[in-house]
Design a protein around this motif. Structure first.
Motif, PDB file in Angstrom:
ATOM      1  N   GLY A  43       1.182  -0.891  -0.358  1.00  0.00           N
ATOM      2  CA  GLY A  43      -0.302  -0.304  -0.046  1.00  0.00           C
ATOM      3  C   GLY A  43       0.720   1.157  -0.294  1.00  0.00           C
ATOM      4  N   GLY A  44       0.275   1.901  -0.397  1.00  0.00           N
ATOM      5  CA  GLY A  44       1.008   3.747   0.343  1.00  0.00           C
ATOM      6  C   GLY A  44       1.068   4.094   1.327  1.00  0.00           C
ATOM      7  N   SER A  45       2.128   5.206   1.698  1.00  0.00           N
ATOM      8  CA  SER A  45       2.083   6.208   2.958  1.00  0.00           C
ATOM      9  C   SER A  45       1.591   7.247   2.590  1.00  0.00           C
ATOM     10  CB  SER A  45       2.862   5.254   3.772  1.00  0.00           C
ATOM     11  OG  SER A  45       4.582   5.331   3.014  1.00  0.00           O
ATOM     12  N   PHE A  46       1.883   8.229   3.098  1.00  0.00           N
ATOM     13  CA  PHE A  46       2.219   9.672   3.454  1.00  0.00           C
ATOM     14  C   PHE A  46       2.781  10.246   4.924  1.00  0.00           C
ATOM     15  CE2 PHE A  46       0.119  14.148   4.397  1.00  0.00           C
ATOM     16  CZ  PHE A  46       1.320  14.374   3.636  1.00  0.00           C
ATOM     17  N   ALA A  47       3.726  10.713   5.153  1.00  0.00           N
ATOM     18  CA  ALA A  47       4.190  11.175   6.159  1.00  0.00           C
ATOM     19  C   ALA A  47       4.512  12.692   5.634  1.00  0.00           C
ATOM     20  CB  ALA A  47       5.540  10.911   6.456  1.00  0.00           C
ATOM     21  N   TRP A  76      -0.431   5.432   7.346  1.00  0.00           N
ATOM     22  CA  TRP A  76      -0.021   3.661   6.418  1.00  0.00           C
ATOM     23  C   TRP A  76      -1.559   3.148   5.869  1.00  0.00           C
ATOM     24  CZ3 TRP A  76       3.517  -0.992   8.215  1.00  0.00           C
ATOM     25  CH2 TRP A  76       3.939  -1.356   7.006  1.00  0.00           C
ATOM     26  N   PRO A  77      -2.237   2.954   5.341  1.00  0.00           N
ATOM     27  CA  PRO A  77      -3.785   2.624   4.801  1.00  0.00           C
ATOM     28  C   PRO A  77      -3.486   1.673   5.096  1.00  0.00           C
ATOM     29  CG  PRO A  77      -3.874   4.704   3.980  1.00  0.00           C
ATOM     30  CD  PRO A  77      -2.239   4.219   4.278  1.00  0.00           C
ATOM     31  N   PRO A 106      -9.889   4.021  10.956  1.00  0.00           N
ATOM     32  CA  PRO A 106     -10.387   2.852  10.010  1.00  0.00           C
ATOM     33  C   PRO A 106     -10.394   3.894   8.663  1.00  0.00           C
ATOM     34  CG  PRO A 106     -11.708   5.176  11.730  1.00  0.00           C
ATOM     35  CD  PRO A 106      -9.556   4.953  11.665  1.00  0.00           C
ATOM     36  N   ILE A 107     -10.582   2.643   7.888  1.00  0.00           N
ATOM     37  CA  ILE A 107     -10.030   3.023   6.371  1.00  0.00           C
ATOM     38  C   ILE A 107     -11.734   2.822   5.623  1.00  0.00           C
ATOM     39  CG2 ILE A 107      -8.986   2.385   4.359  1.00  0.00           C
ATOM     40  CD1 ILE A 107      -6.998   4.454   6.729  1.00  0.00           C
ATOM     41  N   GLN A 110     -13.569   3.456   0.258  1.00  0.00           N
ATOM     42  CA  GLN A 110     -13.986   3.868  -1.326  1.00  0.00           C
ATOM     43  C   GLN A 110     -13.250   5.436  -0.908  1.00  0.00           C
ATOM     44  OE1 GLN A 110     -15.503   2.874  -3.778  1.00  0.00           O
ATOM     45  NE2 GLN A 110     -15.038   1.226  -2.511  1.00  0.00           N
ATOM     46  N   SER A 111     -12.340   5.912   0.120  1.00  0.00           N
ATOM     47  CA  SER A 111     -12.473   7.449   0.541  1.00  0.00           C
ATOM     48  C   SER A 111     -10.454   7.106  -0.045  1.00  0.00           C
ATOM     49  CB  SER A 111     -12.168   7.414   1.934  1.00  0.00           C
ATOM     50  OG  SER A 111     -13.249   7.854   2.275  1.00  0.00           O
ATOM     51  N   ARG A 112     -10.248   7.534  -0.765  1.00  0.00           N
ATOM     52  CA  ARG A 112      -8.881   8.221  -0.464  1.00  0.00           C
ATOM     53  C   ARG A 112      -8.540   9.851  -0.378  1.00  0.00           C
ATOM     54  NH1 ARG A 112     -10.001   7.018  -6.562  1.00  0.00           N
ATOM     55  NH2 ARG A 112      -8.436   8.918  -6.613  1.00  0.00           N
TER      56      ARG A 112
END
Length: 187
Positions: A43-47, A76-77, A106-107, A110-112
């Motif tokens: 998966g993707g991550s963002f920091a 990190w979803p 909570p993921i 459908q939400s990105r």
């Protein structure tokens, strides 16, 4: 839809200016939107990093693709259920990583798109994340930061290679007061 190679150096956006949160607390707000493959495999991550150095780290794992030093607030979803979708670190390369705190967020698959707020006052780091489509999905993670190795530094925005992240509405605030601003889009 292929495996995301986490060993490659991650893409970064760094501020030109350096900030010292111990002197003037910093708050970074914005919106991060993930590519459709953000939950596939690793998966993707963002920091967002505060007090960051503009050099890559070293280490036996993913640390070699991350910036060397800084306070790192990570989303990190795909780590949902592992108690790791939200993370606060002190990056101290070549010293060991200092994992400060983790939590599940909570993921909704459908939400990105997510609103983020990182606050660093030099003694405590706080990450607040809000699902942009369902604002009731929110979480805040806070922890003391103690390393004397982390003083003034850049603010960095990090994406994971293979799952692009688009940033919008990014603002950096520097405060002369020790008050903590409100989290993004609080009602």
């Amino acid at each position: 839809e292929q495996h995301i190679d986490t060993w490659r150096q991650r893409p970064y956006l760094l501020t030109r200016e350096m900030f010292d949160p111990a002197e003037s607390p910093v708050t970074i707000v914005g919106r991060a939107s993930f590519a459709p493959n953000f939950l596939h495999g690793y998966g993707g991550s963002f920091a967002v990093l505060t007090r960051a150095e503009a050099d890559y780290g070293t280490g036996p794992g993913w640390e070699q693709s991350a910036l060397r030093r800084g306070v790192r607030a990570n989303f990190w979803p795909a780590a949902l259920g592992q108690n790791r979708s939200l993370e606060l670190f002190e990056m101290l390369s070549p010293e060991p990583l200092n994992l400060l705190a983790t939590a599940d967020f909570p993921i909704d698959p459908q939400s990105r798109s997510y609103f983020f707020c990182i606050h660093d006052d030099g003694a405590t780091a706080r990450l607040t994340l809000v699902d942009a489509e369902n604002r009731k999905l929110r979480k805040t993670l806070t922890h003391a930061t103690r390393s004397p190795l982390l003083g003034a530094g850049h603010i960095a925005f990090e994406g994971c290679w293979g799952a692009p992240v688009q940033l919008d509405e990014v603002r950096i605030y520097e405060s002369s007061q020790r008050e903590t601003p409100a989290a993004p889009h609080e009602e």
